[in-house]
Write an enzyme that holds these catalytic residues in place. Structure first.
Site, mmCIF file in Angstrom:
data_model
loop_
_atom_site.group_PDB
_atom_site.id
_atom_site.type_symbol
_atom_site.label_atom_id
_atom_site.label_comp_id
_atom_site.label_asym_id
_atom_site.label_seq_id
_atom_site.Cartn_x
_atom_site.Cartn_y
_atom_site.Cartn_z
ATOM 1 N N GLY A 1 0.798 -1.224 0.000
ATOM 2 C CA GLY A 1 0.000 0.000 0.000
ATOM 3 C C GLY A 1 0.827 1.269 0.000
ATOM 4 O O GLY A 1 0.344 2.320 0.435
ATOM 5 N N SER A 2 2.075 1.207 -0.474
ATOM 6 C CA SER A 2 2.891 2.446 -0.491
ATOM 7 C C SER A 2 2.310 3.454 -1.473
ATOM 8 O O SER A 2 2.430 4.666 -1.284
ATOM 9 C CB SER A 2 4.349 2.131 -0.829
ATOM 10 O OG SER A 2 4.464 1.688 -2.174
ATOM 11 N N ASN A 3 1.629 2.984 -2.501
ATOM 12 C CA ASN A 3 0.961 3.913 -3.433
ATOM 13 C C ASN A 3 -0.301 4.495 -2.807
ATOM 14 O O ASN A 3 -0.607 5.669 -2.998
ATOM 15 C CB ASN A 3 0.662 3.203 -4.753
ATOM 16 C CG ASN A 3 1.922 3.007 -5.570
ATOM 17 O OD1 ASN A 3 2.405 3.936 -6.196
ATOM 18 N ND2 ASN A 3 2.480 1.813 -5.535
ATOM 19 N N MET B 1 -4.016 -7.157 -7.143
ATOM 20 C CA MET B 1 -3.529 -8.318 -7.891
ATOM 21 C C MET B 1 -4.658 -9.306 -8.165
ATOM 22 O O MET B 1 -4.658 -10.449 -7.712
ATOM 23 C CB MET B 1 -2.399 -9.005 -7.106
ATOM 24 C CG MET B 1 -1.255 -8.101 -6.766
ATOM 25 S SD MET B 1 -0.555 -7.287 -8.217
ATOM 26 C CE MET B 1 0.477 -8.594 -8.835
ATOM 27 N N HIS C 1 0.722 0.463 -13.261
ATOM 28 C CA HIS C 1 1.501 -0.733 -13.622
ATOM 29 C C HIS C 1 2.973 -0.348 -13.768
ATOM 30 O O HIS C 1 3.288 0.648 -14.437
ATOM 31 C CB HIS C 1 0.974 -1.327 -14.943
ATOM 32 C CG HIS C 1 1.658 -2.589 -15.336
ATOM 33 N ND1 HIS C 1 1.557 -3.757 -14.591
ATOM 34 C CD2 HIS C 1 2.465 -2.882 -16.375
ATOM 35 C CE1 HIS C 1 2.291 -4.700 -15.170
ATOM 36 N NE2 HIS C 1 2.848 -4.198 -16.243
ATOM 37 N N ASP D 1 -3.569 -4.851 -18.222
ATOM 38 C CA ASP D 1 -2.542 -3.803 -18.362
ATOM 39 C C ASP D 1 -2.483 -3.237 -19.781
ATOM 40 O O ASP D 1 -1.408 -2.877 -20.264
ATOM 41 C CB ASP D 1 -1.164 -4.380 -17.979
ATOM 42 C CG ASP D 1 -1.137 -4.813 -16.517
ATOM 43 O OD1 ASP D 1 -0.428 -5.789 -16.214
ATOM 44 O OD2 ASP D 1 -1.861 -4.206 -15.706
#
Ligand code: GRF
Length: 196
Positions: free
Chosen positions: A13-15, A95, A114, A154
Site C-alpha cells: 500500500g505504499s501507493n 492483484m 503498472h 494492463d
C-alpha cells in the site's frame, strides 16, 4: 464538491500511502471513500486504518472454494465499492484481474498503476522482468504507467507514464526503490488529471 476515490490494494500500500499523504498535504483535492484489499495481510489495510479511512477485506477464496465464478466475486466486489459512490476507482497494487462484471459498474472510471512502460511486461513481476531484460541488453530503461482499465490486462488507454532509468550497477532492490518513488509521483499526477 470533493471527489471521492475507492482504492483497491493487495499488498504494502505504499501507493495508497502516497495518495493519503498528497491529500493531507493539500496536493490532491479528493477523499478516499473506501480501501478494499483481497488479502487480509495487506499492510495497506493498516495504512488505511491509521488514516481513519473505511476499509474492507474482501477475498476471492470463499467464492473459489464454493465453486462460484469469478464474475460473481467481481459483481459482489463492485457492489461493495459502489456503496461509497466513487468518482474514480484506483487499482494501486491490486492483484486480481477484474472482469466486465466489475468494470461495467464503473465505465471509464477505473485506473490501474503498472510498473512498466506501455506495451511492455504486462502481468506480474514486471520490474524483475525489466531488470532481467536490461541484463540481457534487450532494453536500456523501463518505466511505469497509469492506464484506464479494460478487460485485457494492463492494456487500456494510457493516462500518464514515466521513464525510469536502469544503471549497470543496479541491484534489483535499487531499481525497485527507484521505480516505486517514480510511481508514487506518477499516480498523484494521473489521479489529478483523471479528476480534471
Ligand atoms: C506497485 O509497483 C504497482 O505498480 C504494482 O504493485 C505494486 C504495489 O505496490 N501493481 P504498493 O502495494 O502500492 O506498495
Amino acid at each position: 464538491m470533493t471527489q471521492r476515490l475507492a482504492v483497491l490494494i493487495s499488498g504494502s500500500g505504499s501507493n495508497l500511502q502516497a495518495i493519503i499523504d498528497a491529500m493531507a498535504a493539500g496536493r490532491l483535492a479528493a477523499q478516499i471513500g473506501v480501501v478494499v484489499s483481497n488479502r487480509r495481510e495487506a499492510f495497506g489495510l493498516v495504512r488505511a486504518a491509521r488514516a481513519g479511512i473505511p476499509r474492507l477485506y474482501f477475498p476471492y477464496k470463499p467464492y473459489k472454494d464454493a465453486g462460484r465464478p469469478r464474475e460473481q466475486y467481481d459483481a459482489d466486489l463492485a457492489e461493495q465499492v459502489a456503496a461509497c459512490a466513487p468518482d474514480l476507482v484506483v487499482l494501486a497494487g491490486w492483484m486480481h484481474v477484474l472482469s466486465p462484471a466489475f468494470l461495467d459498474r464503473f465505465p471509464g472510471r477505473v485506473l490501474n498503476l503498472h510498473p512498466a512502460l506501455p506495451g511492455q511486461f504486462a502481468g506480474t513481476h514486471a520490474i524483475q522482468r525489466a531488470y532481467e531484460a536490461f541484463q540481457q541488453g534487450e532494453i536500456d530503461q523501463t518505466g511505469a504507467m497509469v492506464h484506464w482499465v479494460v478487460p485485457e490486462v494492463d492494456a487500456g488507454p494510457v493516462l500518464a507514464s514515466v521513464q525510469v532509468p536502469i544503471y549497470p550497477g543496479d541491484s534489483l532492490e535499487e531499481l525497485e526503490a527507484r521505480m516505486h518513488a517514480a510511481e508514487h509521483r506518477l499516480l498523484i499526477e494521473a489521479i489529478e488529471a483523471a479528476l480534471g
